[in-house]
Design a protein around this motif. Structure first.
Motif, short mmCIF file in Angstrom:
data_model
loop_
_atom_site.label_atom_id
_atom_site.label_comp_id
_atom_site.label_asym_id
_atom_site.label_seq_id
_atom_site.Cartn_x
_atom_site.Cartn_y
_atom_site.Cartn_z
N LEU A 117 0.82 -1.21 0.00
CA LEU A 117 0.00 0.00 0.00
C LEU A 117 0.86 1.26 0.00
CD1 LEU A 117 -2.80 -1.03 2.54
CD2 LEU A 117 -3.01 -0.80 0.05
N ALA A 118 1.98 1.22 0.71
CA ALA A 118 2.88 2.38 0.74
C ALA A 118 3.41 2.68 -0.65
CB ALA A 118 4.03 2.13 1.72
N ILE A 119 3.84 1.64 -1.38
CA ILE A 119 4.33 1.83 -2.74
C ILE A 119 3.21 2.33 -3.65
CG2 ILE A 119 5.24 0.64 -4.77
CD1 ILE A 119 6.76 -1.21 -2.84
N PHE A 120 2.01 1.78 -3.48
CA PHE A 120 0.87 2.18 -4.31
C PHE A 120 0.57 3.66 -4.15
CE2 PHE A 120 -3.72 2.92 -4.62
CZ PHE A 120 -3.97 2.53 -5.92
N PHE A 121 0.40 4.13 -2.91
CA PHE A 121 0.00 5.52 -2.71
C PHE A 121 1.16 6.49 -2.94
CE2 PHE A 121 -3.58 3.54 -0.39
CZ PHE A 121 -4.62 4.23 -1.00
N ALA A 122 2.38 6.09 -2.61
CA ALA A 122 3.53 6.96 -2.90
C ALA A 122 3.71 7.12 -4.40
CB ALA A 122 4.79 6.39 -2.26
N SER A 123 3.49 6.05 -5.14
CA SER A 123 3.60 6.12 -6.59
C SER A 123 2.46 6.94 -7.19
CB SER A 123 3.60 4.71 -7.19
OG SER A 123 4.71 3.96 -6.74
N ALA A 124 1.28 6.84 -6.59
CA ALA A 124 0.16 7.68 -7.04
C ALA A 124 0.51 9.16 -6.86
CB ALA A 124 -1.10 7.34 -6.25
N ALA A 125 1.15 9.50 -5.74
CA ALA A 125 1.57 10.88 -5.49
C ALA A 125 2.65 11.31 -6.48
CB ALA A 125 2.07 11.02 -4.06
N ALA A 126 3.59 10.41 -6.78
CA ALA A 126 4.62 10.73 -7.77
C ALA A 126 3.99 10.94 -9.14
CB ALA A 126 5.65 9.61 -7.81
N GLY A 127 2.98 10.13 -9.45
CA GLY A 127 2.27 10.30 -10.71
C GLY A 127 1.55 11.64 -10.77
N GLY A 151 3.35 2.15 -10.30
CA GLY A 151 4.40 2.03 -9.30
C GLY A 151 4.61 0.59 -8.86
N LEU A 152 3.54 -0.16 -8.67
CA LEU A 152 3.64 -1.57 -8.31
C LEU A 152 4.25 -2.37 -9.46
CD1 LEU A 152 0.21 -1.95 -6.54
CD2 LEU A 152 2.45 -1.99 -5.44
N MET A 153 3.95 -1.96 -10.68
CA MET A 153 4.57 -2.59 -11.85
C MET A 153 6.08 -2.36 -11.83
SD MET A 153 3.82 -1.73 -15.87
CE MET A 153 2.05 -1.84 -15.61
N GLY A 154 6.48 -1.11 -11.58
CA GLY A 154 7.90 -0.81 -11.50
C GLY A 154 8.59 -1.58 -10.40
N ALA A 155 7.93 -1.68 -9.24
CA ALA A 155 8.50 -2.44 -8.13
C ALA A 155 8.68 -3.90 -8.50
CB ALA A 155 7.60 -2.31 -6.90
N GLY A 229 4.63 7.32 -11.75
CA GLY A 229 4.40 6.24 -10.82
C GLY A 229 5.35 5.08 -11.03
N PHE A 230 5.63 4.76 -12.30
CA PHE A 230 6.52 3.65 -12.62
C PHE A 230 7.92 3.91 -12.08
CE2 PHE A 230 9.36 1.28 -15.48
CZ PHE A 230 8.78 0.01 -15.41
#
Length: 248
Positions: A117-127, A151-155, A229-230
């Motif tokens: 969830l941290a990666i998901f929402f942090a990546s949403a913010a980066a997007g 972001g989850l894809m990139g991870a 996000g990626f």
């Protein structure tokens, strides 16, 4: 990655595969996205729907407007994250949920629900930040989980194509599979499958702004959010990595 090993043992003991292969945390996130979209269509009237979008969607113009009235910037505290909870329609939601199930699953299995969830929402913010770079002075707003999904894809790109880690059971001395190693960015790009997938994803999204030149119509795809996000997922995943005990 002892959880994966334990799951394999449990499956063998029962002689059957589990019915649900998606981790509970991923299922819960998908449930939240679907529930919010259902509420928008079945519970809220048109005026309330507009109020919800105004409350949760990311609007870059608020950044510029804050120079005149700082109060207008208050939603910028939460909207870089909450825009990921809204979708423009069922097609938009279904596509994002499908990609979320694919890429959130390996991340959640490797790191757990909260890191996922941290990666998901942090990546949403980066997007959202990447979206703001190109749409700062427009009235366009950003909604959808695609930045977080990217972001989850990139991870996942950092480990799903990598060799497995072999360890040794401290009690029996037997060799056991602990999971796949996390690659550095350079190692990831040297892997043919990871490199092709990454380059295809980046080039596909980079080409989206030029589609109107071919179609003559505007494209309502937040390609900036996808790329931002990626990249965030690629960089953030290492913060949650732990070397498995007994790894060789």
């Amino acid at each position: 990655m002892t959880e994966q090993h334990g799951d394999a043992e449990n499956r063998g003991a029962r002689g059957r595969e589990p019915v649900f292969l998606i981790p509970g945390g991923v299922t819960g996130l998908i449930g939240v996205l679907v529930a919010i979209h259902l509420a928008q269509g079945l519970v809220l009237n048109q005026e309330s729907q507009l109020q919800l979008v105004n409350l949760l969607a990311f609007l870059p113009l608020r950044i510029a407007a804050a120079a005149e009235d700082i109060g207008l910037a208050l939603p910028l505290v939460w909207t870089p994250f909450t825009h990921a909870l809204l979708h423009a329609g069922w097609e938009h939601l279904i596509v994002n949920v499908a990609w979320l199930a694919i890429f959130a699953t390996p991340v959640a299995r490797r790191y757990g629900t909260w890191p996922m969830l941290a990666i998901f929402f942090a990546s949403a913010a980066a997007g959202a930040a990447a979206f703001a770079l190109t749409d700062l002075m427009t009235v366009a707003y950003l909604i959808g989980a695609s930045g977080g999904v990217a972001g989850l894809m990139g991870a996942a790109m950092r480990f799903i194509f990598q060799p497995v880690i072999v360890g040794q059971d401290p009690e029996t001395g037997e060799r056991v599979i602990l999971g796949r190693r996390l690659a550095s960015l350079s190692e990831m790009m040297r892997n043919p499958r990871a490199r092709v997938f990454t380059l295809f994803w980046v080039l596909l999204n980079a080409a989206i702004p030029f589609l109107p030149l071919l179609t003559g119509q505007g494209v309502q795809i937040a390609w900036q959010s996808h790329l931002g996000g990626f990249v965030a997922g690629l960089l953030l995943v290492g913060l949650f990595e732990r070397r498995p005990a007994g790894a060789q």
